[in-house]
Design a protein around this motif. Sequence first.
Motif, short mmCIF file in Angstrom:
data_model
loop_
_atom_site.label_atom_id
_atom_site.label_comp_id
_atom_site.label_asym_id
_atom_site.label_seq_id
_atom_site.Cartn_x
_atom_site.Cartn_y
_atom_site.Cartn_z
N CYS A 75 -19.23 -67.93 3.75
CA CYS A 75 -20.57 -68.46 3.51
C CYS A 75 -21.62 -67.45 3.96
O CYS A 75 -21.35 -66.55 4.76
N TYR A 76 -22.83 -67.63 3.47
CA TYR A 76 -23.97 -66.82 3.90
C TYR A 76 -24.96 -67.71 4.63
O TYR A 76 -25.08 -68.89 4.33
N TYR A 77 -25.68 -67.12 5.59
CA TYR A 77 -26.70 -67.87 6.33
C TYR A 77 -27.83 -66.94 6.75
O TYR A 77 -27.69 -65.71 6.77
N HIS A 78 -28.95 -67.54 7.04
CA HIS A 78 -30.12 -66.87 7.63
C HIS A 78 -30.82 -67.93 8.46
O HIS A 78 -30.91 -69.09 8.05
N GLN A 79 -31.33 -67.56 9.62
CA GLN A 79 -31.92 -68.56 10.52
C GLN A 79 -33.13 -69.26 9.91
O GLN A 79 -33.47 -70.36 10.32
N SER A 80 -33.80 -68.65 8.93
CA SER A 80 -34.97 -69.27 8.30
C SER A 80 -34.66 -69.78 6.90
O SER A 80 -35.57 -69.96 6.09
#
Length: 167
Positions: A75-80
Amino acid sequence: ANFPAMLHKILSEPGHSHIITWMPHGRAWKILNKDMFLSSVLPHYFVCKKYASFTRQLNGWGFKRLHQLGPDLGCYYHQSFLRCLPKLTCLIRRLPPNLGKATPFPAGEPNLYRISEVYPLALALPPVVSSNTSAMKSATGAVAETSATETRSPDLAQREPDSYTPL
Protein backbone atom coordinates in the motif's frame (compact mmCIF):
# COMPACT_ATOMS: atom_id res chain seq x y z
CA ALA A 1 -5.85 20.16 -9.40
CA ASN A 2 -2.45 18.79 -8.44
CA PHE A 3 -1.42 15.12 -8.47
CA PRO A 4 -2.49 14.31 -4.87
CA ALA A 5 -5.89 15.98 -5.35
CA MET A 6 -6.53 14.00 -8.55
CA LEU A 7 -5.46 10.78 -6.84
CA HIS A 8 -7.85 11.48 -3.96
CA LYS A 9 -10.63 12.05 -6.51
CA ILE A 10 -9.89 8.67 -8.14
CA LEU A 11 -9.98 6.90 -4.76
CA SER A 12 -13.25 8.64 -3.89
CA GLU A 13 -14.98 7.31 -7.01
CA PRO A 14 -17.02 4.20 -6.07
CA GLY A 15 -16.74 2.94 -9.65
CA HIS A 16 -12.98 2.46 -9.26
CA SER A 17 -13.08 0.62 -5.92
CA HIS A 18 -12.48 -2.78 -7.55
CA ILE A 19 -9.31 -1.38 -9.17
CA ILE A 20 -7.90 1.04 -6.60
CA THR A 21 -9.21 1.38 -3.05
CA TRP A 22 -8.69 2.81 0.41
CA MET A 23 -7.63 0.41 3.14
CA PRO A 24 -10.21 0.00 5.95
CA HIS A 25 -8.41 2.46 8.25
CA GLY A 26 -8.48 5.19 5.54
CA ARG A 27 -4.79 6.11 5.90
CA ALA A 28 -3.39 4.08 3.01
CA TRP A 29 -4.57 2.86 -0.37
CA LYS A 30 -3.80 0.02 -2.74
CA ILE A 31 -4.00 -0.74 -6.44
CA LEU A 32 -5.89 -4.04 -6.64
CA ASN A 33 -5.67 -4.57 -10.40
CA LYS A 34 -2.63 -2.97 -12.03
CA ASP A 35 -3.65 -3.82 -15.61
CA MET A 36 -7.15 -2.34 -15.26
CA PHE A 37 -5.68 0.69 -13.49
CA LEU A 38 -3.34 1.31 -16.44
CA SER A 39 -5.99 0.76 -19.10
CA SER A 40 -9.17 2.28 -17.64
CA VAL A 41 -8.25 4.70 -14.83
CA LEU A 42 -4.83 6.25 -15.42
CA PRO A 43 -5.50 7.61 -18.96
CA HIS A 44 -8.64 9.46 -17.81
CA TYR A 45 -6.91 11.41 -15.04
CA PHE A 46 -3.20 11.68 -15.85
CA VAL A 47 -0.99 12.30 -18.87
CA CYS A 48 1.40 9.47 -17.98
CA LYS A 49 0.66 6.08 -19.49
CA LYS A 50 3.24 3.90 -17.74
CA TYR A 51 3.07 2.49 -14.23
CA ALA A 52 6.71 3.49 -13.63
CA SER A 53 5.81 7.13 -14.40
CA PHE A 54 2.88 6.96 -11.98
CA THR A 55 5.05 5.55 -9.17
CA ARG A 56 7.70 8.21 -9.91
CA GLN A 57 4.99 10.83 -9.34
CA LEU A 58 4.00 9.13 -6.06
CA ASN A 59 7.61 9.22 -4.86
CA GLY A 60 8.03 12.83 -5.99
CA TRP A 61 5.01 13.90 -3.92
CA GLY A 62 6.28 12.10 -0.81
CA PHE A 63 4.06 9.00 -0.82
CA LYS A 64 5.68 6.00 0.88
CA ARG A 65 5.14 2.35 0.06
CA LEU A 66 4.61 -0.07 2.93
CA HIS A 67 6.90 -3.12 2.96
CA GLN A 68 6.00 -4.61 6.34
CA LEU A 69 4.21 -7.97 6.20
CA GLY A 70 0.50 -7.69 6.89
CA PRO A 71 -2.68 -6.37 5.27
CA ASP A 72 -1.01 -3.09 4.21
CA LEU A 73 1.84 -4.74 2.30
CA GLY A 74 2.26 -2.90 -1.00
CA CYS A 75 0.00 0.00 0.00
CA TYR A 76 0.94 3.66 -0.32
CA TYR A 77 0.42 6.34 2.32
CA HIS A 78 1.14 9.99 3.10
CA GLN A 79 0.43 11.68 6.42
CA SER A 80 -1.70 14.36 4.68
CA PHE A 81 -3.59 11.93 2.41
CA LEU A 82 -6.60 10.59 4.31
CA ARG A 83 -9.98 9.18 3.28
CA CYS A 84 -12.86 11.73 3.45
CA LEU A 85 -10.41 14.63 3.89
CA PRO A 86 -9.56 15.75 0.33
CA LYS A 87 -8.76 19.30 1.44
CA LEU A 88 -5.67 18.02 3.25
CA THR A 89 -4.04 17.35 -0.14
CA CYS A 90 -3.22 21.07 -0.36
CA LEU A 91 -0.63 20.43 2.40
CA ILE A 92 1.26 17.95 0.22
CA ARG A 93 4.20 19.54 -1.59
CA ARG A 94 6.38 18.12 -4.32
CA LEU A 95 9.76 17.07 -2.96
CA PRO A 96 13.04 18.50 -4.30
CA PRO A 97 14.71 16.34 -7.00
CA ASN A 98 16.31 13.06 -5.87
CA LEU A 99 14.57 13.05 -2.48
CA GLY A 100 11.45 11.07 -3.39
CA LYS A 101 12.08 7.35 -3.13
CA ALA A 102 13.48 6.16 0.18
CA THR A 103 15.17 2.86 0.98
CA PRO A 104 12.58 0.46 2.44
CA PHE A 105 12.79 0.11 6.23
CA PRO A 106 9.85 -2.11 7.30
CA ALA A 107 10.68 -1.92 11.02
CA GLY A 108 10.29 1.87 10.95
CA GLU A 109 6.92 1.92 9.17
CA PRO A 110 3.85 3.15 11.03
CA ASN A 111 1.17 0.71 12.16
CA LEU A 112 -1.80 2.46 10.54
CA TYR A 113 -4.33 0.16 12.19
CA ARG A 114 -3.03 1.04 15.67
CA ILE A 115 -3.01 4.78 14.79
CA SER A 116 -6.63 4.47 13.63
CA GLU A 117 -7.65 2.90 16.93
CA VAL A 118 -6.45 6.02 18.74
CA TYR A 119 -7.37 8.56 16.03
CA PRO A 120 -10.21 7.06 13.93
CA LEU A 121 -11.21 8.71 10.67
CA ALA A 122 -14.85 9.43 9.91
CA LEU A 123 -16.39 7.40 7.11
CA ALA A 124 -18.30 10.45 5.89
CA LEU A 125 -19.15 13.90 7.19
CA PRO A 126 -22.69 14.61 8.39
CA PRO A 127 -24.82 16.78 6.11
CA VAL A 128 -24.61 20.55 6.45
CA VAL A 129 -27.87 22.28 7.42
CA SER A 130 -28.73 24.98 4.88
CA SER A 131 -31.76 26.71 6.41
CA ASN A 132 -32.16 28.46 9.78
CA THR A 133 -34.13 25.60 11.25
CA SER A 134 -34.73 22.21 9.74
CA ALA A 135 -35.95 18.86 10.89
CA MET A 136 -33.54 15.98 10.50
CA LYS A 137 -34.22 12.35 11.24
CA SER A 138 -31.74 10.66 13.47
CA ALA A 139 -30.65 7.05 13.11
CA THR A 140 -33.46 6.04 15.47
CA GLY A 141 -36.08 7.77 13.31
CA ALA A 142 -36.78 10.57 15.81
CA VAL A 143 -36.98 14.13 14.55
CA ALA A 144 -34.49 16.64 15.97
CA GLU A 145 -34.42 20.41 15.56
CA THR A 146 -31.09 21.71 14.30
CA SER A 147 -30.03 25.33 13.88
CA ALA A 148 -27.88 26.48 10.96
CA THR A 149 -25.55 28.23 13.39
CA GLU A 150 -24.47 24.87 14.81
CA THR A 151 -21.31 23.39 13.36
CA ARG A 152 -20.61 19.80 12.41
CA SER A 153 -18.72 19.33 15.67
CA PRO A 154 -20.42 21.40 18.38
CA ASP A 155 -17.93 20.18 20.99
CA LEU A 156 -15.06 21.70 18.97
CA ALA A 157 -16.92 24.99 18.55
CA GLN A 158 -17.38 25.31 22.32
CA ARG A 159 -13.70 24.78 23.11
CA GLU A 160 -11.19 27.59 23.34
CA PRO A 161 -9.21 27.97 20.06
CA ASP A 162 -5.89 27.21 21.77
CA SER A 163 -7.20 23.92 23.22
CA TYR A 164 -7.85 22.37 19.78
CA THR A 165 -5.12 19.99 18.70
CA PRO A 166 -5.24 18.62 15.13
CA LEU A 167 -4.52 14.96 14.45
